[in-house]
Design a protein around this motif. Structure first.
Motif, PDB file in Angstrom:
ATOM      1  N   GLN A   1       0.808  -1.219   0.000  1.00  0.00           N
ATOM      2  CA  GLN A   1       0.000   0.000   0.000  1.00  0.00           C
ATOM      3  C   GLN A   1       0.842   1.270   0.000  1.00  0.00           C
ATOM      4  N   ALA A   2       2.106   1.151   0.388  1.00  0.00           N
ATOM      5  CA  ALA A   2       2.961   2.327   0.549  1.00  0.00           C
ATOM      6  C   ALA A   2       3.282   2.971  -0.794  1.00  0.00           C
ATOM      7  N   SER A   3       3.531   4.265  -0.756  1.00  0.00           N
ATOM      8  CA  SER A   3       4.019   4.973  -1.944  1.00  0.00           C
ATOM      9  C   SER A   3       5.534   5.119  -1.888  1.00  0.00           C
ATOM     10  N   THR A   4       6.083   5.140  -0.656  1.00  0.00           N
ATOM     11  CA  THR A   4       7.521   5.310  -0.461  1.00  0.00           C
ATOM     12  C   THR A   4       7.998   4.403   0.663  1.00  0.00           C
ATOM     13  N   VAL A   5       9.149   3.783   0.461  1.00  0.00           N
ATOM     14  CA  VAL A   5       9.795   3.000   1.513  1.00  0.00           C
ATOM     15  C   VAL A   5      11.228   3.491   1.658  1.00  0.00           C
TER      16      VAL A   5
ATOM     17  N   ARG B   1       6.817 -10.225  -3.947  1.00  0.00           N
ATOM     18  CA  ARG B   1       6.794  -8.909  -3.305  1.00  0.00           C
ATOM     19  C   ARG B   1       7.386  -7.829  -4.212  1.00  0.00           C
ATOM     20  N   GLN B   2       8.335  -8.223  -5.052  1.00  0.00           N
ATOM     21  CA  GLN B   2       9.060  -7.246  -5.870  1.00  0.00           C
ATOM     22  C   GLN B   2       8.199  -6.620  -6.967  1.00  0.00           C
ATOM     23  N   ARG B   3       6.970  -7.113  -7.123  1.00  0.00           N
ATOM     24  CA  ARG B   3       6.057  -6.519  -8.102  1.00  0.00           C
ATOM     25  C   ARG B   3       5.814  -5.035  -7.836  1.00  0.00           C
ATOM     26  N   VAL B   4       5.923  -4.622  -6.565  1.00  0.00           N
ATOM     27  CA  VAL B   4       5.656  -3.218  -6.243  1.00  0.00           C
ATOM     28  C   VAL B   4       6.620  -2.282  -6.958  1.00  0.00           C
ATOM     29  N   LEU B   5       7.803  -2.791  -7.330  1.00  0.00           N
ATOM     30  CA  LEU B   5       8.778  -1.958  -8.039  1.00  0.00           C
ATOM     31  C   LEU B   5       8.445  -1.847  -9.528  1.00  0.00           C
ATOM     32  N   ARG B   6       7.514  -2.680  -9.992  1.00  0.00           N
ATOM     33  CA  ARG B   6       7.106  -2.641 -11.395  1.00  0.00           C
ATOM     34  C   ARG B   6       5.662  -2.178 -11.555  1.00  0.00           C
ATOM     35  N   ALA B   7       5.051  -1.767 -10.456  1.00  0.00           N
ATOM     36  CA  ALA B   7       3.657  -1.323 -10.496  1.00  0.00           C
ATOM     37  C   ALA B   7       3.556   0.028 -11.192  1.00  0.00           C
ATOM     38  N   SER B   8       2.347   0.489 -11.409  1.00  0.00           N
ATOM     39  CA  SER B   8       2.121   1.797 -12.016  1.00  0.00           C
ATOM     40  C   SER B   8       1.149   2.587 -11.128  1.00  0.00           C
ATOM     41  N   PRO B   9       1.640   3.593 -10.397  1.00  0.00           N
ATOM     42  CA  PRO B   9       3.036   4.017 -10.324  1.00  0.00           C
ATOM     43  C   PRO B   9       3.839   3.054  -9.441  1.00  0.00           C
ATOM     44  N   PRO B  10       5.158   2.988  -9.648  1.00  0.00           N
ATOM     45  CA  PRO B  10       5.968   2.070  -8.842  1.00  0.00           C
ATOM     46  C   PRO B  10       6.232   2.631  -7.446  1.00  0.00           C
ATOM     47  N   LEU B  11       6.537   1.735  -6.539  1.00  0.00           N
ATOM     48  CA  LEU B  11       6.978   2.134  -5.216  1.00  0.00           C
ATOM     49  C   LEU B  11       8.295   2.899  -5.334  1.00  0.00           C
ATOM     50  N   ARG B  12       8.397   4.023  -4.625  1.00  0.00           N
ATOM     51  CA  ARG B  12       9.670   4.749  -4.551  1.00  0.00           C
ATOM     52  C   ARG B  12      10.467   4.145  -3.393  1.00  0.00           C
ATOM     53  N   PHE B  13      11.624   3.574  -3.726  1.00  0.00           N
ATOM     54  CA  PHE B  13      12.387   2.797  -2.760  1.00  0.00           C
ATOM     55  C   PHE B  13      13.760   3.418  -2.559  1.00  0.00           C
ATOM     56  N   THR B  14      14.053   3.790  -1.316  1.00  0.00           N
ATOM     57  CA  THR B  14      15.338   4.391  -0.975  1.00  0.00           C
ATOM     58  C   THR B  14      15.982   3.552   0.116  1.00  0.00           C
TER      59      THR B  14
ATOM     60  N   LEU C   1      23.376   1.478  13.700  1.00  0.00           N
ATOM     61  CA  LEU C   1      24.339   0.383  13.574  1.00  0.00           C
ATOM     62  C   LEU C   1      23.836  -0.894  14.240  1.00  0.00           C
ATOM     63  N   THR C   2      23.038  -0.739  15.285  1.00  0.00           N
ATOM     64  CA  THR C   2      22.595  -1.910  16.052  1.00  0.00           C
ATOM     65  C   THR C   2      21.406  -2.631  15.427  1.00  0.00           C
ATOM     66  N   GLY C   3      20.815  -2.070  14.384  1.00  0.00           N
ATOM     67  CA  GLY C   3      19.685  -2.786  13.797  1.00  0.00           C
ATOM     68  C   GLY C   3      19.035  -2.041  12.650  1.00  0.00           C
ATOM     69  N   PRO C   4      18.512  -2.792  11.666  1.00  0.00           N
ATOM     70  CA  PRO C   4      17.851  -2.181  10.520  1.00  0.00           C
ATOM     71  C   PRO C   4      16.458  -1.670  10.869  1.00  0.00           C
ATOM     72  N   PHE C   5      15.928  -0.821  10.017  1.00  0.00           N
ATOM     73  CA  PHE C   5      14.548  -0.367  10.177  1.00  0.00           C
ATOM     74  C   PHE C   5      13.983   0.003   8.811  1.00  0.00           C
ATOM     75  N   VAL C   6      12.652   0.057   8.751  1.00  0.00           N
ATOM     76  CA  VAL C   6      11.941   0.415   7.530  1.00  0.00           C
ATOM     77  C   VAL C   6      10.926   1.493   7.866  1.00  0.00           C
ATOM     78  N   ILE C   7      10.826   2.521   7.019  1.00  0.00           N
ATOM     79  CA  ILE C   7       9.819   3.563   7.179  1.00  0.00           C
ATOM     80  C   ILE C   7       8.875   3.489   5.985  1.00  0.00           C
ATOM     81  N   PHE C   8       7.608   3.208   6.242  1.00  0.00           N
ATOM     82  CA  PHE C   8       6.589   3.181   5.201  1.00  0.00           C
ATOM     83  C   PHE C   8       5.857   4.519   5.175  1.00  0.00           C
ATOM     84  N   SER C   9       5.724   5.093   3.983  1.00  0.00           N
ATOM     85  CA  SER C   9       4.934   6.316   3.808  1.00  0.00           C
ATOM     86  C   SER C   9       3.847   6.048   2.778  1.00  0.00           C
ATOM     87  N   PHE C  10       2.713   6.726   2.958  1.00  0.00           N
ATOM     88  CA  PHE C  10       1.538   6.445   2.146  1.00  0.00           C
ATOM     89  C   PHE C  10       1.057   7.692   1.421  1.00  0.00           C
ATOM     90  N   PRO C  11       0.429   7.521   0.256  1.00  0.00           N
ATOM     91  CA  PRO C  11      -0.025   8.688  -0.516  1.00  0.00           C
ATOM     92  C   PRO C  11      -1.113   9.449   0.215  1.00  0.00           C
TER      93      PRO C  11
END
Length: 287
Positions: A108-112, A156-169, A218-228
């Motif tokens: 559902q996210a627009s940006t990760v 899961r990687q379909r989100v990178l080929r969707a229209s519009p695609p997920l913006r992934f940083t 450094l002690t651990g990864p994280f993910v930030i989901f943003s939505f339109p």
């Protein structure tokens, strides 16, 4: 500890309450127009109970919300908050609830934005790398189950080929490039894939070189989901070995967003990161 659907219900309820206030209606008036008890509106707005996409559509009609993108987003969120019926639902006997929650948010996210300190992010993994990571993480997994989990990762990687695609940083620790997951050939293919995908207009990769030393995160990864359309729906996810923690407070979101900006400032530019990925990839020789 909050899980995905709980976060979705609470965030969705807050947005519906704000839209009701904007319409000038009280919860009693909204309930009367819909033929509901006032308690149903209250439970929806507090996240105490789920709400169907159909009920969200009726609420938005009463609140005179016409924006089609906003309506679509809120209806999709209603589906995920109640368990959802996305493609991942077919794998419910295979993947745990917290992983389904994560995929629901991702879809559902627009940006990760993500920091990874040890492995390539799932959305950028090749099949060989995904297989090696999954096998190492879940020792003794039968081949059939392993195949299905790799299939989930690749789907899961379909989100990178969707229209519009997920913006992934992504900001990656340089260690990700050197940890030999699956052997030299798997690593070479993976780094070649990273180099290719990093050049997509909606994907940005930056590397934190060893020379940076210690850094925030450094002690651990994280993910930030943003939505339109609705920044208040943003969520931070911290992954642990057996569970995931969902952070939704504004101060948590601001802290992690600030940390991510700091990481980007200390990381190599996307261009220099691509050079390092390419150079490191050459060091893995095919047997």
């Amino acid at each position: 500890m909050l899980h995905g659907p709980v976060v979705r219900r609470r965030k969705l309820g807050e947005e519906l309450r704000a839209l009701r206030h904007a319409s000038g209606l009280t919860s009693r008036e909204a309930a009367r127009l819909l033929g509901w008890h006032q308690s149903k509106v209250s439970r929806i707005e507090t996240g105490a109970s789920g709400v169907t996409p159909a009920d969200v559509s009726r609420l938005l009609d009463v609140y005179a919300v016409r924006d089609p993108q906003l309506r679509s987003l809120l209806e999709v969120l209603a589906g995920s908050a109640g368990g959802g019926s996305g493609w991942w639902h077919a794998y419910r006997g295979l993947i745990p609830p917290q992983y389904r929650d994560f995929i629901s948010l991702e879809s559902q996210a627009s940006t990760v934005r993500t920091l990874e300190t040890s492995v390539v992010p799932g959305l950028l993994q090749t099949a060989g790398y995904a297989r090696a990571v999954t096998r190492a993480s879940l020792d003794g997994l039968p081949d059939g189950r392993l195949d299905s989990l790799v299939e989930v990762r690749l789907t899961r990687q379909r989100v990178l080929r969707a229209s519009p695609p997920l913006r992934f940083t992504a900001v990656l620790d340089e260690a990700v490039l050197h940890r030999e997951v699956g052997g030299p050939e798997v690593m070479r293919d993976q780094l070649e894939h990273l180099a290719q995908v990093s050049q997509l207009p909606h994907v940005q990769l930056q590397l934190l070189p060893f020379s940076v030393g210690g850094y925030v995160g450094l002690t651990g990864p994280f993910v930030i989901f943003s939505f339109p359309n609705i920044s208040d729906l943003d969520v931070v996810v911290l992954d642990h070995l057996t569970s995931s923690l969902y952070l939704e407070r504004r101060e948590d979101l601001e802290a992690y967003s600030s940390a991510f900006r700091t990481l980007q400032a200390h990381a190599l530019s996307p261009e220099h990161s691509l050079d390092l990925i390419t150079e490191t990839g050459r060091s893995f020789r095919r047997s």
